[in-house]
Design an enzyme around this catalytic site. Structure first.
Site, mmCIF file in Angstrom:
data_model
loop_
_atom_site.group_PDB
_atom_site.id
_atom_site.type_symbol
_atom_site.label_atom_id
_atom_site.label_comp_id
_atom_site.label_asym_id
_atom_site.label_seq_id
_atom_site.Cartn_x
_atom_site.Cartn_y
_atom_site.Cartn_z
ATOM 1 N N TRP A 150 0.835 -1.206 0.000
ATOM 2 C CA TRP A 150 0.000 0.000 0.000
ATOM 3 C C TRP A 150 0.869 1.255 0.000
ATOM 4 C CZ3 TRP A 150 -0.280 4.102 3.392
ATOM 5 C CH2 TRP A 150 -1.382 4.950 3.259
ATOM 6 N N HIS A 151 2.016 1.168 0.662
ATOM 7 C CA HIS A 151 2.866 2.353 0.787
ATOM 8 C C HIS A 151 3.571 2.729 -0.510
ATOM 9 C CE1 HIS A 151 2.323 1.747 5.127
ATOM 10 N NE2 HIS A 151 2.726 2.989 5.263
ATOM 11 N N GLY A 152 3.766 1.813 -1.399
ATOM 12 C CA GLY A 152 4.441 2.186 -2.631
ATOM 13 C C GLY A 152 4.743 1.013 -3.537
ATOM 14 N N PHE B 154 2.245 8.532 -1.247
ATOM 15 C CA PHE B 154 1.562 7.262 -1.049
ATOM 16 C C PHE B 154 0.065 7.392 -1.268
ATOM 17 C CE2 PHE B 154 5.136 6.865 2.215
ATOM 18 C CZ PHE B 154 5.987 6.327 1.284
#
Length: 478
Positions: free
Chosen positions: A325-327, A478
């Site tokens: 989800w963060h990247g 993000f």
């Protein structure tokens, strides 16, 4: 529009004045003002992506209303999947298209087959990961019959686009935030003052701590080959405080700003670097995302109710997905998996809920055992953040291998005493404010008014004197 910019310093008082002095008697007008201000706030960055928010709003509003009328289970599930595919489709395209394409090409190249495909020059819309999850939780809760859908499109639009938390959270649930748009808001002086305190502390963490730590963390990570293990450790610690000051600072400003307008957002950080184990850390770090994955992914997978293999599977899924989800980079996936490895021993020994209360709750100082547990947890977190910050996996491993070499005993090539003193000041304030929802709540229980104001003025001076180079918030990407 950045919170720490002149633009926002002009924008906020204007919206505040219009909200309380022009539209106060008309709830619908207040909500319309919030929608207009939120679209202006977001469009200040790039107006073209306003269409994404508008489209997501219309889709989930329509699906929510339709779900309430639909009794057929198969059709209800189809409507839910339309919402999921639309929202995650946008997120997947803008955030992960090039990642999957590049890895697809690499996989075929590994087996000797060359594929010619060009990546796209895609601009990632700011905050798309946050408002996507916010609208998704709305339709999922309606599908589960935990929430009644709204028929007020203005209130729903305000919920989706609410400017204080639009681009970097907290990720609000409709069950908490949406009903607040239905009710007439009253200006409560005490709440507004406490909101200003939280904004002040958030600005300090962003402008003084995060931006100054960024200067050294960026230099050390970008030129890691030039530094010894001891200096690389210092760089990792600086990044650890950079990302905390940056992200928790944004959350503090967002929550404090919301209180100025009569809204209460949920706490997103609860002093995570005072945690005694990784399980406690994840109960205190980015709380809105952790609880989102818990409620909408971990529990539906079975949570910790199954056997050992299922528990291990579920923990790795939730942490790896959280990392992804963060990247769109393998470094985030490894970061997530590493945190799963940290967490597993606690889960398997059923000790993941041992530390539910704040450390040293009725004491000024922690016990030695508590201090050592905090130090160990912090050290593990610092190592994990190296993967989060590194350019790629090999870069992360080269830094870690240098840290665990003999050069760890070398003298530091960089030692910014000023930044270390400022970090120490932040930790002291947060330690004595750790029982509250933010560090300056109740002003550390200072009874004398002049003492409280002296503290506020001192923090303002620190912000003015030690402000670092203006930088975007890390979580904007993000």
């Amino acid at each position: 529009m950045l919170f720490n910019s002149i633009d926002f310093a002009i924008f906020l008082p204007i919206v505040f004045a219009l909200y309380w002095f022009v539209t106060q008697k008309h709830l619908k007008l207040q909500n319309l003002l919030i929608v207009a201000a939120s679209y202006l706030f977001y469009g200040w960055w790039d107006w073209r992506f306003l269409s994404l928010i508008a489209f997501s709003t219309i889709v989930d509003y329509t699906i929510g209303v339709t779900l309430s009328k639909q009794k057929n289970h198969s059709k209800r599930k189809l409507l839910l999947w339309i919402s999921i595919l639309v929202n995650l489709g946008f997120l997947g395209f803008f955030k992960y298209y090039n990642f999957f394409l590049e890895n697809f090409i690499s996989a075929f190249s590994f087996f000797g087959t060359e594929i010619n495909a060009n990546s796209l020059n895609i601009i990632l819309p700011v905050g798309i990961s946050f408002y996507t999850f916010q609208t998704l939780s709305y339709t999922i809760d309606i599908y589960r019959k935990k929430l009644e859908p709204t028929k007020d499109i203005v209130a729903f639009s305000a919920f989706v686009s609410f400017f204080p938390q639009l681009v970097a959270g907290p990720i609000e649930r409709a069950t908490n935030l949406l009903p607040q748009f239905y009710k007439k808001r009253q200006f409560i002086y005490a709440n507004a003052i406490d909101g200003m305190r939280q904004i002040l502390w958030g600005m300090f963490k962003k402008v003084v701590i995060a931006d100054n730590c960024a200067r050294y963390a960026n230099d050390i990570f970008n030129h890691s080959d030039d530094y010894s293990g001891s200096t690389l450790v210092l760089g990792a610690i600086f990044f650890t405080f950079q990302i905390y000051g940056d992200f928790s600072g944004y959350s503090d400003i967002a929550i404090g700003t919301s209180r100025l307008f009569g809204f209460n957002l949920k706490q997103n950080f609860a002093f995570p670097y005072f945690s005694r184990d990784i399980a406690e850390f994840w109960r205190r770090w980015h709380i809105s995302l952790s609880t989102w994955f818990r409620d909408y992914l971990y529990i539906p997978l079975g949570g910790s109710r199954g056997g050992t293999s299922m528990k291990i599977r579920n923990i790795f899924i939730i942490f790896v997905v959280s990392g992804f989800w963060h990247g769109a980079n393998w470094t985030f996936i490894v970061w997530g998996a590493l945190n799963a490895v940290y967490f597993l021993p606690l889960l398997l020994t059923k000790s993941n809920r041992n530390n539910l209360e704040i450390v040293a709750y009725n004491r000024s100082l922690p016990k030695l055992s508590e201090f050592l547990s905090i130090l160990l947890t912090f050290s593990l977190t610092v190592i994990a953040w190296i993967f989060f910050r590194a350019e790629n996996i090999s870069h992360a491993f080269s830094i870690i291998s240098e840290i665990f070499s003999n050069s760890i005993f070398s003298s530091l090539e960089v030692l910014p005493i000023k930044i270390i003193i400022l970090i120490s000041f932040m930790l002291i304030i947060e330690w004595f404010g750790r029982k509250n929802k933010h560090a300056l709540s109740n002003a550390l229980q200072l009874k004398k008014r002049y003492m409280r104001w002296s503290l506020y003025i001192f923090i303002c001076i620190l912000i003015f004197v030690f402000k670092g180079h203006l930088q975007e918030f890390i979580y904007f990407q993000f």
